[in-house]
Scaffold this motif. Structure first.
Motif, mmCIF file in Angstrom:
data_model
loop_
_atom_site.group_PDB
_atom_site.id
_atom_site.type_symbol
_atom_site.label_atom_id
_atom_site.label_comp_id
_atom_site.label_asym_id
_atom_site.label_seq_id
_atom_site.Cartn_x
_atom_site.Cartn_y
_atom_site.Cartn_z
ATOM 1 N N LYS A 242 23.361 -16.420 -29.474
ATOM 2 C CA LYS A 242 22.321 -16.736 -30.754
ATOM 3 C C LYS A 242 21.019 -17.083 -30.240
ATOM 4 N N GLY A 243 20.054 -16.464 -31.067
ATOM 5 C CA GLY A 243 18.661 -16.986 -31.048
ATOM 6 C C GLY A 243 17.984 -16.763 -29.770
ATOM 7 N N LYS A 244 18.644 -16.089 -28.745
ATOM 8 C CA LYS A 244 17.847 -16.000 -27.474
ATOM 9 C C LYS A 244 17.657 -14.511 -27.283
ATOM 10 N N GLY A 245 16.333 -14.382 -26.964
ATOM 11 C CA GLY A 245 15.844 -13.000 -26.553
ATOM 12 C C GLY A 245 16.214 -12.609 -25.349
ATOM 13 N N LYS A 246 15.431 -11.619 -24.446
ATOM 14 C CA LYS A 246 16.038 -11.205 -23.359
ATOM 15 C C LYS A 246 15.099 -12.214 -22.506
ATOM 16 N N ASP A 247 15.763 -12.877 -21.659
ATOM 17 C CA ASP A 247 15.293 -13.898 -20.590
ATOM 18 C C ASP A 247 15.205 -13.164 -19.501
ATOM 19 N N GLY A 248 13.932 -12.392 -19.176
ATOM 20 C CA GLY A 248 13.947 -11.557 -18.004
ATOM 21 C C GLY A 248 13.281 -12.481 -16.777
ATOM 22 N N VAL A 249 13.743 -11.966 -15.709
ATOM 23 C CA VAL A 249 13.164 -12.658 -14.218
ATOM 24 C C VAL A 249 12.481 -11.364 -13.628
ATOM 25 N N GLU A 250 11.259 -11.363 -13.184
ATOM 26 C CA GLU A 250 11.006 -10.108 -12.415
ATOM 27 C C GLU A 250 10.862 -10.509 -10.894
ATOM 28 N N ARG A 251 11.261 -9.744 -10.172
ATOM 29 C CA ARG A 251 11.504 -9.978 -8.696
ATOM 30 C C ARG A 251 11.220 -8.839 -8.183
ATOM 31 N N LEU A 252 10.169 -8.670 -7.015
ATOM 32 C CA LEU A 252 9.980 -7.612 -6.022
ATOM 33 C C LEU A 252 11.231 -7.037 -5.265
ATOM 34 N N ALA A 253 11.259 -5.818 -5.261
ATOM 35 C CA ALA A 253 12.207 -4.833 -4.716
ATOM 36 C C ALA A 253 11.567 -3.651 -4.155
ATOM 37 N N HIS A 254 12.161 -3.219 -2.971
ATOM 38 C CA HIS A 254 11.902 -1.922 -2.481
ATOM 39 C C HIS A 254 12.563 -0.762 -3.466
ATOM 40 N N ARG A 255 11.878 0.253 -3.780
ATOM 41 C CA ARG A 255 12.174 1.327 -4.660
ATOM 42 C C ARG A 255 13.655 1.597 -4.430
ATOM 43 N N ALA A 256 14.312 1.799 -3.225
ATOM 44 C CA ALA A 256 15.593 2.195 -2.889
ATOM 45 C C ALA A 256 16.628 1.054 -3.109
ATOM 46 N N CYS A 257 16.128 -0.345 -2.761
ATOM 47 C CA CYS A 257 17.142 -1.065 -3.102
ATOM 48 C C CYS A 257 17.206 -1.702 -4.653
ATOM 49 N N ASN A 258 16.050 -1.283 -5.353
ATOM 50 C CA ASN A 258 16.174 -1.404 -6.875
ATOM 51 C C ASN A 258 17.026 -0.443 -7.240
ATOM 52 N N THR A 259 16.808 0.689 -6.966
ATOM 53 C CA THR A 259 17.648 1.989 -7.509
ATOM 54 C C THR A 259 19.027 1.900 -6.952
ATOM 55 N N LYS A 260 19.525 1.360 -6.098
ATOM 56 C CA LYS A 260 20.739 1.218 -5.567
ATOM 57 C C LYS A 260 21.458 0.265 -6.251
ATOM 58 N N LYS A 261 20.918 -0.693 -6.496
ATOM 59 C CA LYS A 261 21.361 -1.885 -7.360
ATOM 60 C C LYS A 261 21.695 -1.376 -8.790
ATOM 61 N N GLY A 262 20.675 -0.656 -9.380
ATOM 62 C CA GLY A 262 20.625 -0.218 -10.883
ATOM 63 C C GLY A 262 20.979 -1.353 -11.574
ATOM 64 N N ASP B 244 0.717 -1.147 0.000
ATOM 65 C CA ASP B 244 0.047 -0.047 0.023
ATOM 66 C C ASP B 244 0.849 1.179 0.162
ATOM 67 N N MET B 245 2.278 1.137 -0.003
ATOM 68 C CA MET B 245 3.215 2.192 0.099
ATOM 69 C C MET B 245 3.285 2.738 -1.368
ATOM 70 N N SER B 246 3.428 4.053 -1.602
ATOM 71 C CA SER B 246 3.727 4.695 -2.782
ATOM 72 C C SER B 246 4.689 3.976 -3.584
ATOM 73 N N VAL B 247 4.560 3.957 -4.607
ATOM 74 C CA VAL B 247 5.733 3.282 -5.520
ATOM 75 C C VAL B 247 6.837 4.446 -5.809
ATOM 76 N N ASN B 248 6.678 5.546 -5.363
ATOM 77 C CA ASN B 248 7.579 6.862 -5.349
ATOM 78 C C ASN B 248 8.469 6.773 -4.032
ATOM 79 N N ASP B 249 7.881 6.226 -2.832
ATOM 80 C CA ASP B 249 8.539 6.142 -1.610
ATOM 81 C C ASP B 249 9.866 5.029 -1.852
ATOM 82 N N PRO B 250 11.145 5.635 -1.130
ATOM 83 C CA PRO B 250 12.113 4.747 -0.914
ATOM 84 C C PRO B 250 11.707 3.134 -0.635
#
Length: 149
Positions: free
Chosen positions: A47-67, A25-31
């Protein structure tokens, strides 16, 4: 691409980087607010592989810090470990090759047991699809913590 609600529910609303709860419930703009960390697991130049992405949940600040660099999942300060291995890279190595990797040295057996319990608990959320075991070996006046896949 998944919604924030889908990723949050799948990750039990815990940040995959710091392992602390994420308030949906916290704002996505909050750290401390929720964000989706899209991790590209495809190797560059594959070759022949697209972006094989995995989506994980992170705090905004943790995600930003990781870059856009390799994530670092820290060992907690309360554990007495020496020369701890980088957790994410070790997990990736064991997923690819299997086997065993020494992940830390501890001065006492109780320290090693505490670190082993924490590591298995942390990995149950970090890599829930993989089964890991720990082993504690006496080594040079201390104890070696080994992670096995």
């Amino acid at each position: 691409m998944s919604t924030l609600q889908e990723v949050g529910d799948r990750e039990s609303w815990r940040c995959w980087l710091c392992d602390e709860p994420v308030d949906p419930d916290m704002s996505v703009n909050d750290p401390r607010g929720p964000s989706i960390d899209s991790i590209n697991t495809a190797k560059k130049g594959a070759k022949g592989k697209g972006k094989d992405g995995v989506e994980r949940l992170a705090h905004r600040a943790c995600n930003t810090k990781k870059g856009a660099v390799k994530p670092v999942v820290p060992w907690p300060d309360r554990l007495f470990v020496v020369d701890p291995a980088p957790i994410v890279e070790t997990v990736e190595q064991l997923k690819r090759k299997g086997g065993r990797v020494a992940v830390a040295r501890c001065p006492g057996k109780t320290d090693a047991e505490d670190a082993a319990a924490w590591l298995l608990d942390r990995l149950s959320r970090l890599a829930p699809e993989q089964r890991f075991e720990t082993q504690i070996d006496s080594a040079g006046g201390g104890f070696l913590l080994v992670l096995k896949a």
